[in-house]
Design a protein around this motif. Structure first.
Motif, mmCIF file in Angstrom:
data_model
loop_
_atom_site.group_PDB
_atom_site.id
_atom_site.type_symbol
_atom_site.label_atom_id
_atom_site.label_comp_id
_atom_site.label_asym_id
_atom_site.label_seq_id
_atom_site.Cartn_x
_atom_site.Cartn_y
_atom_site.Cartn_z
ATOM 1 N N GLY A 49 -38.163 21.796 7.103
ATOM 2 C CA GLY A 49 -37.038 22.446 6.434
ATOM 3 C C GLY A 49 -36.022 21.384 6.045
ATOM 4 N N THR A 50 -34.781 21.802 5.817
ATOM 5 C CA THR A 50 -33.748 20.799 5.586
ATOM 6 C C THR A 50 -32.534 21.156 6.417
ATOM 7 O OG1 THR A 50 -33.415 22.022 3.556
ATOM 8 C CG2 THR A 50 -34.126 19.735 3.334
ATOM 9 N N SER A 51 -32.456 20.627 7.616
ATOM 10 C CA SER A 51 -31.288 20.740 8.484
ATOM 11 C C SER A 51 -31.111 19.375 9.117
ATOM 12 C CB SER A 51 -31.520 21.776 9.586
ATOM 13 O OG SER A 51 -31.684 23.065 9.049
ATOM 14 N N PRO A 92 -37.828 28.920 5.008
ATOM 15 C CA PRO A 92 -38.526 29.616 6.093
ATOM 16 C C PRO A 92 -39.452 30.719 5.566
ATOM 17 C CG PRO A 92 -36.202 29.357 6.636
ATOM 18 C CD PRO A 92 -36.372 28.879 5.229
ATOM 19 N N ARG A 95 -42.788 28.887 3.865
ATOM 20 C CA ARG A 95 -43.630 27.908 4.532
ATOM 21 C C ARG A 95 -44.796 28.535 5.295
ATOM 22 N NH1 ARG A 95 -38.639 26.889 8.466
ATOM 23 N NH2 ARG A 95 -37.787 25.783 6.699
ATOM 24 N N SER A 109 -41.366 22.789 11.501
ATOM 25 C CA SER A 109 -40.159 23.254 10.814
ATOM 26 C C SER A 109 -39.375 24.215 11.681
ATOM 27 C CB SER A 109 -40.570 23.953 9.520
ATOM 28 O OG SER A 109 -41.435 25.028 9.824
ATOM 29 N N GLY A 110 -39.549 24.115 13.005
ATOM 30 C CA GLY A 110 -38.823 25.051 13.859
ATOM 31 C C GLY A 110 -39.410 26.440 13.822
ATOM 32 N N THR A 112 -41.031 29.656 15.248
ATOM 33 C CA THR A 112 -41.111 30.316 16.543
ATOM 34 C C THR A 112 -42.540 30.795 16.779
ATOM 35 O OG1 THR A 112 -38.854 31.088 16.306
ATOM 36 C CG2 THR A 112 -40.223 32.229 17.925
ATOM 37 N N ARG A 117 -47.658 36.103 14.649
ATOM 38 C CA ARG A 117 -48.018 34.922 13.856
ATOM 39 C C ARG A 117 -49.349 34.360 14.337
ATOM 40 N NH1 ARG A 117 -41.985 32.209 13.265
ATOM 41 N NH2 ARG A 117 -41.294 33.645 11.637
ATOM 42 N N THR A 161 -37.375 34.655 8.549
ATOM 43 C CA THR A 161 -37.243 34.182 9.925
ATOM 44 C C THR A 161 -37.441 35.345 10.903
ATOM 45 O OG1 THR A 161 -34.871 34.619 10.037
ATOM 46 C CG2 THR A 161 -35.548 32.463 9.231
ATOM 47 N N THR A 162 -37.694 34.974 12.149
ATOM 48 C CA THR A 162 -37.792 35.970 13.203
ATOM 49 C C THR A 162 -36.468 36.719 13.339
ATOM 50 O OG1 THR A 162 -37.282 34.115 14.638
ATOM 51 C CG2 THR A 162 -39.555 34.861 14.608
ATOM 52 N N SER A 186 -31.116 28.135 2.054
ATOM 53 C CA SER A 186 -30.274 27.706 3.176
ATOM 54 C C SER A 186 -28.815 27.508 2.772
ATOM 55 C CB SER A 186 -30.781 26.395 3.759
ATOM 56 O OG SER A 186 -32.036 26.581 4.337
ATOM 57 N N GLN A 203 -29.272 33.104 13.124
ATOM 58 C CA GLN A 203 -30.405 32.203 12.959
ATOM 59 C C GLN A 203 -30.672 31.628 14.345
ATOM 60 O OE1 GLN A 203 -32.818 30.387 11.994
ATOM 61 N NE2 GLN A 203 -32.814 29.854 9.829
ATOM 62 N N ASP A 204 -31.668 30.748 14.452
ATOM 63 C CA ASP A 204 -31.848 30.005 15.696
ATOM 64 C C ASP A 204 -30.513 29.312 15.999
ATOM 65 O OD1 ASP A 204 -34.430 30.774 15.427
ATOM 66 O OD2 ASP A 204 -35.211 28.792 14.910
ATOM 67 N N ASP A 207 -30.125 25.877 14.724
ATOM 68 C CA ASP A 207 -29.928 25.806 13.281
ATOM 69 C C ASP A 207 -28.475 26.135 12.937
ATOM 70 O OD1 ASP A 207 -31.427 25.518 10.670
ATOM 71 O OD2 ASP A 207 -30.437 27.442 10.359
HETATM 72 N N1 LIG Z 1 -37.480 30.050 14.344
HETATM 73 C C1 LIG Z 1 -37.322 30.976 13.277
HETATM 74 C C2 LIG Z 1 -36.501 30.379 12.153
HETATM 75 C C3 LIG Z 1 -37.134 29.199 11.505
HETATM 76 C C4 LIG Z 1 -36.074 28.398 10.791
HETATM 77 O O1 LIG Z 1 -35.364 28.934 9.938
HETATM 78 N N2 LIG Z 1 -35.898 27.163 11.164
HETATM 79 C C5 LIG Z 1 -34.758 26.417 10.722
HETATM 80 C C6 LIG Z 1 -34.725 25.141 11.450
HETATM 81 S S1 LIG Z 1 -34.643 25.434 13.176
HETATM 82 C C7 LIG Z 1 -34.806 26.191 9.240
HETATM 83 O O2 LIG Z 1 -35.845 26.001 8.682
HETATM 84 N N3 LIG Z 1 -33.661 26.300 8.574
HETATM 85 C C8 LIG Z 1 -33.555 26.290 7.143
HETATM 86 C C9 LIG Z 1 -34.051 25.054 6.519
HETATM 87 O O3 LIG Z 1 -34.083 24.046 7.194
HETATM 88 O O4 LIG Z 1 -34.420 25.094 5.347
HETATM 89 C C10 LIG Z 1 -38.649 31.412 12.768
HETATM 90 O O5 LIG Z 1 -39.639 30.778 13.126
HETATM 91 O O6 LIG Z 1 -38.720 32.388 12.039
#
Ligand SMILES: N[C@@H](CCC(=O)N[C@@H](CS)C(=O)NCC(=O)O)C(=O)O
Lengths: 346, 358
Positions: A49-51, A92, A95, A109-110, A112, A117, A161-162, A186, A203-204, A207
């Motif tokens: 992702g982009t964080s 999210p 992907r 990419s984080g 869950t 899934r 996202t979850t 985002s 969100q997480d 994040d």
């Molecule tokens: N953990 C959740 C959320 C995933 C998520 O959104 N991860 C963050 C990073 S922890 C992310 O991608 N944020 C937006 C981005 O980076 O584009 C899931 O698996 O559905």
């Protein structure tokens, strides 16, 4: 406003991702293994992702971050070269189908790990590399201290996202109501809070903590201490290549085991003349293990040399001395009260 | 030749089909639409019909579909009005006006729609909060929580509907200059209204006003809907303006001269002589503008308007039934396209017939 790269634009048309996934399901099961494809290509394709802190290109365009470092560690295991990996950012939402469709070899990419899934999207998960939980980011001036205070509020959720399911569960359980705005992008997601369009983001929590640093006035906002869910973030791959799964597993374990053994990037060479058989096996000084499993006997040594152990990866990217400033919390070795636990290298 | 093609297609479908079943079985997905009855445990921000988390996926998808239809219908109507006005203005004898319209059209057509959507979303989110909402005209409130306009509150929706239909008919007849039809629909409108009132129906104009932290009452357009609608209308009206201009230019100058010889004013010539002929050129192109607008509405995922594709994406993610959702998407868009085409073709035919009759 940052310009959108063409690669990101390409991902925009919402329909494209499921289309790709749908076509992929209709084509013959991919010939050969993921690992064969990686070897042929000479690179691992990683979805991120982009964080900033987790994954973001630096000013030289080089990808940096906590999850990115695990991608480099994988490239070391497979190619003994941390550069042989391509990172691609997608939302999210996009992907998961992209992984299904084979656009990526792995998602770092984080994602869950959930049972849906695993079974319905057909994903295997490697070891959890970040134990997280869903949080709520609110404006301080609202005077809100817990989720239940947000009765009737408008909350932004990131599409795919979850969080979409968790937040609905949370309010259904408490019998309270909320209005949702589900946003894929985002930056638009963050702007919704900045502009006052919504009362809170969910969100997480990791994040959200990162998003907070990117708001115009971070100090006006507070991440509530409450966690609405368990979000074990783990590497995700498609079903169908057991060896690839094991490489992912043991690459992560190597970083965890090194921390437990007290082996760091700086001191690793001082272990080379150790007499401890556990360390000798782990670092490949004793070559028999590596030869037996068909990996470079020194793969763990090479990983630590390239990116450091788990603790170093954490501290360098998101730890106390960074702008992000995370506590280790659950993300420290079991021996120090965390949840990180590597099976033995024997 | 055609037979051979058919055989190839059948074989290909069969091959893909059997692969598909095998692959889905491999990952543990049961093909089929059974999931439509399962509970969708997510919330949808706005909906034309009642919906809450825990209702079925089928209903969630219907909510998305109706949201798509809502923005597409409103978008097509507004884009037509704005586009025709711009197209005509583009040919104005006033060079400044013509130049301004041309500049607008160029700017709009040369920026990606997605950026335009981000822009409008930022504009709407940039409005003040509910307590400081702007009120450009009485009864209309603009805030970052939405655009609020007066609504009509009634306890007899059927009568209100009938009145509305008569009102629409009256507008159409007025535009076509058909006085008998106009008189008839106004009479119908008044009649239905009077009957309703006599039988105890209540109507009240409901103005939006601040209640607590938020604005309540009247009709609400969410900022995302408003941003999407404005973006689609601006974008599509630019191409419609070009179409209209092209259509008018395609009518030979002789027609203008003939009209002038009859002593008609410029606008009269346009309405009575030129536009009816230009429409033959305009309508088919317009059809494709409408379809493009409908398809472009799926870009709303980025800014958070819950239209069909956004709900289907979430459905695919939470059920794994990607293929089924893509099938639903294809069927829906195909149906929408065909419906628009059928209507536009019928309309087109009507113009042709009338032209011959005259
Ligand atoms: N953990 C959740 C959320 C995933 C998520 O959104 N991860 C963050 C990073 S922890 C992310 O991608 N944020 C937006 C981005 O980076 O584009 C899931 O698996 O559905």
């Amino acid at each position: 406003m940052k310009p959108l790269s063409s690669a990101r634009m390409r991902h925009w048309l919402g329909a494209s991702a499921i289309l790709v996934a749908a076509i992929a399901t209709a084509l013959p099961a991919q010939a050969g293994s993921v690992l064969d494809a990686i070897n042929q290509r000479g690179k691992i394709k990683v979805g991120v992702g982009t964080s900033p802190g987790f994954f973001a290109p630096d000013s030289n365009g080089k990808w940096q971050g906590f999850f990115v470092d695990f991608g480099r560690a994988l490239a070391v295991t497979v190619f003994n070269d941390p550069a042989k990996v391509d990172f691609t950012s997608s939302s999210p939402q996009q992907r998961l189908p992209a992984l299904q469709a084979g656009e990526f070899d792995i998602l770092l990419s984080g994602v869950t790990e959930t049972i849906t899934r695993a079974f319905k999207l057909g994903f295997h998960f490697g070891p959890v590399i970040f134990f997280d939980g869903q949080g709520l980011l609110v404006k301080k001036s609202l005077g809100v201290t817990k989720g239940a205070d947000l009765d009737g509020a408008t909350i932004a959720i990131q599409a795919g996202t979850t969080g979409e399911l968790n937040i609905a569960d949370f309010f259904r359980k408490s019998g309270k109501t909320f209005k949702s705005v589900v946003i894929e992008d985002s930056r638009e997601f963050r702007n919704a809070l900045d502009s006052g369009r919504v009362d809170a983001l969910t969100q997480d929590s990791s994040d959200l903590a990162i998003q907070r640093t990117q708001l115009a006035r971070p100090d006006d906002y507070v991440l509530l201490p409450e966690r609405l869910s368990k979000e074990p973030l783990a590497p995700a791959i498609r079903w169908g290549d057991d060896r690839w799964l094991e490489i992912v597993n043991w690459t992560v374990y190597a970083t965890i085991e090194a921390e437990e053994l007290g082996i760091t990037r700086a001191n690793i060479d001082s272990f080379l003349d150790t007499s401890d058989p556990v360390v000798k096996r782990f670092l490949g000084i004793d070559k028999s293990l590596g030869e037996a499993i068909g990996l470079d006997p020194k793969f763990a040594y090479n990983i630590i040399k390239a990116v450091g152990n788990y603790g170093e990866i954490f501290e360098r990217n998101v730890g106390k001395n960074t702008k992000i400033g995370f506590d280790r919390g659950l993300n420290q070795p079991w021996s120090s009260g965390g949840l990180l636990y590597s099976p033995p290298f024997r | 030749m055609q037979c051979a093609l058919l055989v190839v297609i059948v074989l290909a479908v069969q091959y893909l089909g059997s692969n598909l079943a095998a692959n889905m079985k491999l990952v543990g997905i049961t093909p089929g639409f059974g999931f439509l009855n399962h509970a969708a445990n997510f919330q949808i921000g706005e909906s034309v019909i009642p919906y809450q988390a825990g209702d079925s996926y089928g209903r969630a998808i219907l909510v998305g579909l109706l949201n798509t239809v809502k923005v597409a219908v409103a978008g097509c109507i507004l884009a037509t009005i704005v586009g025709v006005a711009l197209g005509v203005a583009r040919l104005s004898t006033n060079p400044l006006l013509a130049w301004q319209v041309q500049a607008f059209v160029e700017v709009v057509r040369n920026t990606p729609l997605l950026l335009q959507l981000f822009f409008w979303n930022a504009v709407l989110h940039g409005l003040p909060g509910p307590r400081q909402a702007l009120s450009p005209v009485a009864g209309v409130l603009l805030s970052n929580r939405g655009v609020f306009v007066p609504g009509i509150e009634t306890d007899s929706p059927v009568i209100a509907g009938v009145v509305l239909v008569f009102a629409l008919a009256a507008v159409v007849f007025l535009a076509q200059g058909r006085h008998i039809g106009l008189a008839a629909s106004v009479a119908g409108l008044l009649g239905a209204g009077a009957w309703g009132l006599a039988h105890g129906a209540t109507v009240a104009l409901e103005l939006p006003r601040l209640r607590g932290f938020n604005i309540a009452g009247g009709l609400t357009l969410s900022p995302e809907f408003a941003a999407l609608l404005i973006g689609l209308v601006v974008n599509t009206s630019a191409s419609i303006a070009e179409t209209v201009r092209g259509g008018i230019v395609s009518v030979s100058a002789g027609q203008w001269e003939a009209g002038a010889a009859l002593g008609l004013k410029r606008l009269q010539i346009l309405r009575l002589i030129v536009l009816p002929q230009a429409l033959r050129v305009i309508i088919p192109v317009m059809t494709s503008s409408f379809l493009t607008l409908t398809k472009n509405s799926s870009l709303a995922v980025a800014i958070g308007y819950p239209e069909l594709v956004s709900v289907l994406n979430t459905t695919a993610n939470t059920t794994g039934q990607a293929l089924e959702t893509i099938f639903i998407m294809m069927v829906v868009y195909l149906t929408l396209s065909l419906t628009v085409s059928v209507f536009m073709n019928a309309y087109n035919r009507r113009w042709k017939l009338r032209e011959n009759a005259r």
